[in-house]
Each structure stands twice: as C-alpha cells, then as structure tokens.
Design a protein around this motif. Structure first.
Motif, mmCIF file in Angstrom:
data_model
loop_
_atom_site.group_PDB
_atom_site.id
_atom_site.type_symbol
_atom_site.label_atom_id
_atom_site.label_comp_id
_atom_site.label_asym_id
_atom_site.label_seq_id
_atom_site.Cartn_x
_atom_site.Cartn_y
_atom_site.Cartn_z
ATOM 1 N N LEU A 459 64.897 9.184 24.607
ATOM 2 C CA LEU A 459 64.804 9.757 25.951
ATOM 3 C C LEU A 459 64.666 11.268 25.869
ATOM 4 N N LEU A 460 63.742 11.801 26.651
ATOM 5 C CA LEU A 460 63.634 13.241 26.862
ATOM 6 C C LEU A 460 63.587 13.462 28.377
ATOM 7 N N ALA A 461 64.251 14.513 28.845
ATOM 8 C CA ALA A 461 64.302 14.762 30.291
ATOM 9 C C ALA A 461 64.305 16.267 30.519
ATOM 10 N N ARG A 462 63.205 16.903 30.178
ATOM 11 C CA ARG A 462 63.109 18.356 30.295
ATOM 12 C C ARG A 462 63.133 18.773 31.772
ATOM 13 N N GLY A 463 63.673 19.945 32.023
ATOM 14 C CA GLY A 463 63.714 20.454 33.388
ATOM 15 C C GLY A 463 64.919 19.995 34.182
ATOM 16 N N LEU A 464 65.886 19.377 33.516
ATOM 17 C CA LEU A 464 67.076 18.899 34.218
ATOM 18 C C LEU A 464 67.932 20.100 34.630
ATOM 19 N N GLU A 465 67.933 20.385 35.920
ATOM 20 C CA GLU A 465 68.612 21.563 36.465
ATOM 21 C C GLU A 465 69.423 21.182 37.697
ATOM 22 N N ARG A 466 70.027 22.195 38.307
ATOM 23 C CA ARG A 466 70.854 22.043 39.507
ATOM 24 C C ARG A 466 72.003 21.063 39.281
ATOM 25 N N GLN A 467 72.479 20.984 38.036
ATOM 26 C CA GLN A 467 73.698 20.234 37.773
ATOM 27 C C GLN A 467 74.935 21.077 38.075
ATOM 28 N N CYS A 468 74.749 22.370 38.104
ATOM 29 C CA CYS A 468 75.862 23.276 38.398
ATOM 30 C C CYS A 468 75.599 24.037 39.705
ATOM 31 N N PHE A 469 74.623 24.922 39.700
ATOM 32 C CA PHE A 469 74.334 25.742 40.881
ATOM 33 C C PHE A 469 73.482 24.948 41.863
ATOM 34 N N ARG A 470 74.041 24.666 43.010
ATOM 35 C CA ARG A 470 73.431 23.720 43.945
ATOM 36 C C ARG A 470 72.324 24.374 44.776
ATOM 37 N N PRO A 471 71.390 23.560 45.282
ATOM 38 C CA PRO A 471 70.408 24.086 46.234
ATOM 39 C C PRO A 471 71.123 24.575 47.497
ATOM 40 N N TRP A 472 70.872 25.794 47.862
ATOM 41 C CA TRP A 472 71.657 26.451 48.906
ATOM 42 C C TRP A 472 71.147 26.151 50.315
ATOM 43 N N GLY A 473 72.114 26.193 51.244
ATOM 44 C CA GLY A 473 71.791 26.048 52.651
ATOM 45 C C GLY A 473 71.634 27.397 53.320
ATOM 46 N N VAL A 474 71.148 27.386 54.566
ATOM 47 C CA VAL A 474 70.807 28.600 55.301
ATOM 48 C C VAL A 474 71.461 28.564 56.688
ATOM 49 N N SER A 475 71.874 29.728 57.156
ATOM 50 C CA SER A 475 72.409 29.894 58.525
ATOM 51 C C SER A 475 73.556 28.933 58.808
ATOM 52 N N GLY A 476 74.444 28.792 57.846
ATOM 53 C CA GLY A 476 75.590 27.910 58.002
ATOM 54 C C GLY A 476 75.379 26.521 57.459
#
Length: 649
Positions: A459-476
């Motif tokens: 198995l290879l799974a390059r580009g595995l991100e956002r396991q720590c820093f989450r996609p952020w929300g806006v205006s609350g």
C-alpha cells in the motif's frame, strides 16, 4: 485586438473545441486506469511564445492552464515538422513537468515552414522507476529517488520514433506496457491537434490564426483583471500548515500575503518554511506557477464564468517565492508529493483572499488528495484518488465527498477497480459528522474500506494530510473532522510502503470541510434533514447546532433553550492549530523563518529540525494533538526564543 470580435469568437471556439478533441483522443486510447478512468491527463495548444492559447474546459486536469512549453522546446535546439519532445523533469522543463510521473509531450506545428504553435499532452504514468512502486513516496528526500529524470529530448525526429529513447524509457519503469500504451495515446492526441490546427488555418488563413492566438489570451487577461478588480484593494495575509514532513514531527508552514491593486494581484510567500528533506517541495522556479496560483484561477473563473481558459488567466498575477523555500525548491529537492503542499497553498490563498472577499471565498475544503496505490507483483495501480468535502460558502453548504481544491480527478468505478486490482471494496461512502458545523455546513469526507485478496501486495497513500491540522471554518463555522487511516483497525500515520497480507482490511477516512457562519443560525429544519440523510447524527445536531430532535422532528422549545448560549465568530481552526500557535505564534514563527534564511541553503532544514526538536521536548509527546500546560508553553516559548537568537547571530 487585431481581429474583429466576431472572427475572434469563431476562431477562439474552434481552438477550444480542438483542445477538447485532443483530450478525448487521449482518454479513449489510453491504457492505464489512472488516465482512462481517473482522467489525470490533459492536452492543450500553445502559441509560438509557449503559453497556452487553448485549454479544455470540460475534460482533463484544469489547473495546468498557466504552464508554459517554451523552456522545454528551446532546450532541444532547432525543431522540424514531425518532431515530438518528451520530458518529465521539473527543473529543466521550466516547471512544465511538476513531478517525474507526469510525462510531457510537445509537438511543434508548422505551416509552410513557419512555426505556428505547439501541441501539448501530459499523462500521469503508473510508474517511472525509483525507490518505490508508483515512484512517489513522501519520504524520498531527493529527486534521484523518484525515478528516471528525462530532460527535454526528442522522442520522435521528423516523424520517426527514436527507438533508443523508447528502450531507455521501457527499461526504467515497473509498468512498461501501460506506459507505452499511454505514450501512444498522447502521440495520437498530438496528431489530432496537428490536423485540427491545419484545418483551422486552411479555413481562416495563417495570419488570422496567429492573430487569434494573441487576441484570445489578451482578452482573457483583460477579463481576469476586471474580475479581480471587483475585490477590495489591500494587503491580506494568511498562514496554514502541512501536518508534518513525513520524516519528522515538524509541521510545514505556508504563508502568503496577497496584495490586490486595481485588478493586479501580487502573491508574496515570505514566511514560508525552507524546502524540506522530503517529497513535499514545489519546483515553481519563482514564477506564477500552476501549483501556487490554482486558487486564484478558480476565483477568477468564479467571478466571471464566461472567461476562456488560457494563459491570460495568469497575466494579472505576480509572485515572490523565496528561492529555497518549500514553494520554490531548488535541485535536487524531491517533488513527488508536491500536490500536498499545493493543497495547503490553495487553502492559504483561500484564507487570504477570503479576507478581501468574505462572501465569495469558501471555508477550507478537505485539503488533501490521496491517490491510494496498491502495488501487486506485476501490477501497480491507483485504486482510488481520495478527496474529502468542499468548504461551505456564504449562502450554500459545501459539497459532500467532493473537493473544490486542486483536484478535478474522477473517481474510479468500483467494478473496474475490482476487475483490475486484487481487492474487494467493502465500503465507499460519506462519513457522518465529518463536515464542519456552520450556518452553512461543510462537505462531508469519504470513507474507503477494502480487503486485500492476495499476499504480497503493498500500500502507498501519498498526500495523506489533515490528520492533525483540520480544515478551518469561517465566520464562526467549525472545522472539518481530521483524516485517518487504519489497517485492521490500527491507526497508521503517513505511508511510505506498507506491506499487506491476504485478508488485511485498509480503511481511509478523508477530512471533512470547514463550515461557514454560526451553527446556531442554521435553519433547524435543514439540520433535521441532514440527520434524516445520515450526514449528521442527532448527538452532533444537539451539541454543535443546538437543534434537539424528538421522534425525528425538531423540538422547538428545547432547541430555543439550547441556542441561547454563546455564539462563534472568526476562523474555526480547531484545537490542534490553536495549541500549536500558542507556542509558534505569528511573530515568533516569522522570526524563525527569517533567521533560517540567513543560513546557507543546505543548513536550513537541519537547523530548523534542531530548534523545533528542542522546543517540542518541553511539550507533551502528542503535542499539538494533546494540550500543554501553561508552564510547558512558557518553557517551550523560551526555548524557541533561544533557538532563534542563536541562529540569527
């Protein structure tokens, strides 16, 4: 403009139709799953100056419209009819190739001995050699590990294939038959382009065709400036992070300052970390390169959906990317997983431009593209290119299971996957509660679970991100849920090459997207509808949205009481980023990056690692996933100040 508007419209539409016809030729005759199903390929027409004057809108990879073939074409010397150039080297192709598995072909087109343009085609090949199957791994630390480097050379000379080059290519790949088939598909597409352009010349004359190439680009540039001029002038800065560089615990910082002035846009990446000893570097050569401008191009086309896709889109954009930074890496940097960094650049640009146009730009999308590769004994295939959800925007929820970021790749049909790869798909669907809460909900992430049918697969799974820093929300709005990968239920971090056995179950859950606006302002019936659809649970409906359900219906009184509490505002970054920036705040991180860039390039990465290691030693082992005490933060900040001071001396 040199042509009258009617003639320009007619010829311009013929150009665009021809580019799409080239793409259809390539896709229908290609060999590999990642080309014929996923559609990781494209074709275009370039003028004698090398910039694309015709680019397909509805097929292929849309983000490469700002690339340029001029450097690669000039590198091989004089050209003649029937020549075809091949390259995959980012550094010698002028950034045309962006990593080694993207094979580029360029064909000069002539009319009565005069160069009138170029045809261009690229595909992502299954394997180009290197250290691992599929060639790409996040832990590669120099480009020599990533496969065969092909500087611009002639694959075909005056219509005659160079058999020596063909043998060299075949000897340096684990998938020679698939690569050969895809190369033949690209050559067919270039022949389609040559014949189509000749037909346009025969109908309109070579003078009008050359004038139209210039006019369509200038017209797009004018429209792009007009679109950007609708945004507020000013200077806007935003910072985002890759979780780490795959070979250490250290996050990689992306900083961009966007300056808007009368329709012109300058992007300054000062404050971005130095290039890393891993495969996350982008070889932009300091230009307005595709991988650092994709968000801007999408914004322009959103502001003006009638705009044509060509090199004019990048004309209003200028860039400062410090040489030796992760967004302007120098040779021999590894660049194989550059799309992960491009995703984070995309998010940083979205954040900066969102400050200028908060009702136009969405919250962060999932921010990852994970080609899940299964390498068998004699078969290397991308099982599925996994993305997450689209960020919510003012007035609309995000799209579930589809990312509007850097990828417009198609998913592979499960029936095709199970026919060509030794796996059984157990689940492929949306993840409940993964979209960020908001007045408009962020898109949900995707879950892919499959069982391995034979021993010996990897198995290879390059580009595995956002396991720590989450996609952020806006205006609350709240952040999306983080990504996670497991094998037989045990969590896995970033993957290099992971051996699998018969019966192993691999599960990848991609990140959800950020929400937009205060969740307590979301229509309560919309929340109830999300619960009925299975994308939000009753527990999260009550906890995050303040919507209490009873028997599937909204309990108006209980909901009113639940929504009487405090309201959210600003960016919803999630606890991990808040914890990280309690130590590495904006000013301190700027000072660290500035100090690092006073060092010789070869010393920057090591020195950064040494400083951050000392800082992290004062914090919990799982920081920033685990919170630190005030005393631990104070000690860590003191260690950071000492490290910066010692480096700057």
């Amino acid at each position: 403009m040199k042509l009258d508007p009617v003639t320009l419209e007619i010829v311009g539409n013929k150009f665009a139709a021809l580019a799409e016809e080239m793409c259809l030729t390539l896709q229908r005759t290609s060999r590999s799953l990642y080309v014929k199903e996923t559609a990781d390929f494209c074709c275009a027409l370039a003028g004698p100056d090398g910039g694309f004057f015709a680019y397909p809108r509805g097929i292929g990879v849309s983000g490469f419209v700002g690339l340029d073939v001029a450097t690669a074409a000039a590198a091989v010397g004089p050209l003649e009819p029937g020549d075809v150039i091949i390259t995959n080297d980012p550094f010698t192709s002028g950034g045309l190739a962006t990593h080694l598995t993207d094979i580029q072909l360029i064909a000069p087109y002539f009319h009565e001995g005069e160069l009138i343009g170029y045809g261009w085609a690229f595909i992502h090949c299954s394997d180009i050699g290197g250290r691992v199957p599929s060639s790409l791994s996040p832990t590669n630390d120099e480009i020599f590990q990533e496969g065969l480097q092909i500087p611009p050379v002639k694959l075909v000379r005056a219509g005659v294939p160079d058999e020596a080059v063909e043998r060299l290519l075949a000897a340096n790949t684990r998938t020679p038959d698939a690569n050969r088939g895809d190369l033949q598909a690209m050559l067919a597409a270039l022949r389609t382009g040559r014949g189509g352009l000749a037909a346009i010349v025969a109908r309109h004359g070579v003078g009008d065709v050359l004038d139209a190439q210039v006019d369509v680009v200038e017209y797009t540039a004018a429209k792009a400036r007009a679109a950007l001029a609708t945004l507020a002038d000013g200077q806007f800065r935003f910072v985002d992070y890759l979780d780490d560089d795959a070979v250490s615990r250290i996050p990689v910082r992306i900083s961009v300052t966007a300056t808007l002035a009368g329709g012109d846009l300058h992007l300054d990446f000062t404050g971005t970390d130095p290039q890393v000893a891993a495969a996350f570097n982008i070889a932009s050569l300091g230009r307005p390169h595709a991988w650092i401008t994709t968000r801007v191009l999408a914004l322009i086309c959103t502001l003006d959906p009638t705009i044509a896709l060509n090199a004019g889109l990048v004309r209003p954009i200028s860039v400062h990317a410090p040489e030796g930074s992760v967004v302007n890496a120098v040779r021999p940097a590894a660049v194989g997983v550059r799309h992960a960094t491009a995703s984070r650049v995309n998010d940083a640009l979205g954040g900066a431009l969102g400050l200028a146009a908060p009702q136009v730009l969405p919250a962060a999308s999932s921010g990852l593209v994970v080609p899940v590769v299964v390498a068998e004994h004699d078969n290397v295939q991308v099982l599925e290119p996994m993305v997450g959800g689209t960020g919510a925007r003012f007035g609309a929820d995000g799209v579930d299971g589809r990312d509007s970021g850097i990828s417009n790749l198609s998913n592979n049909p499960i029936e095709t996957v199970e026919t060509e790869i030794g796996v059984e798909i157990l689940r492929y669907g949306l993840i409940p509660d993964s979209g960020g809460a908001g007045r408009w909900r962020g898109g949900c992430g995707l879950e892919l679970s499959f069982r391995v049918l034979d021993d010996g697969a990897r198995l290879l799974a390059r580009g595995l991100e956002r396991q720590c820093f989450r996609p952020w929300g806006v205006s609350g709005g709240g952040p999306g849920a983080p990504a996670r990968l497991s094998v037989n239920g045990s969590a896995v971090a970033k993957v290099d090459v992971l051996p699998l056995r018969r019966g192993d179950i691999v599960t990848l859950c991609t990140s959800g997207a950020g929400g937009y606006g205060d969740p307590f302002d979301r229509d309560s019936e919309a929340v109830a509808r999300d619960v009925r659809r299975g994308v939000v649970s009753e527990t999260v409906a009550a906890r995050d949205y303040g919507v209490v359900l009873s028997g599937g219906r909204v309990d108006e009184n209980a909901t009113a009481r639940a929504r009487s509490g405090s309201r959210g505002s600003g960016f919803g970054f999630g606890p991990e980023r808040v914890a990280w920036e309690s130590v590495f705040d904006l000013a301190s991180a700027d000072a660290l990056v500035n100090a690092l860039f006073t060092l010789p390039p070869r010393e920057r990465y090591r020195r950064r690692a040494d400083i951050v290691a000392v800082v992290l030693a004062e914090l919990p082992d799982d920081f920033p996933r685990s919170a630190a005490s005030a005393a631990e933060i104070d000690r860590a900040r003191a260690a950071l100040r000492d490290g910066i001071a010692a480096t700057a001396r």
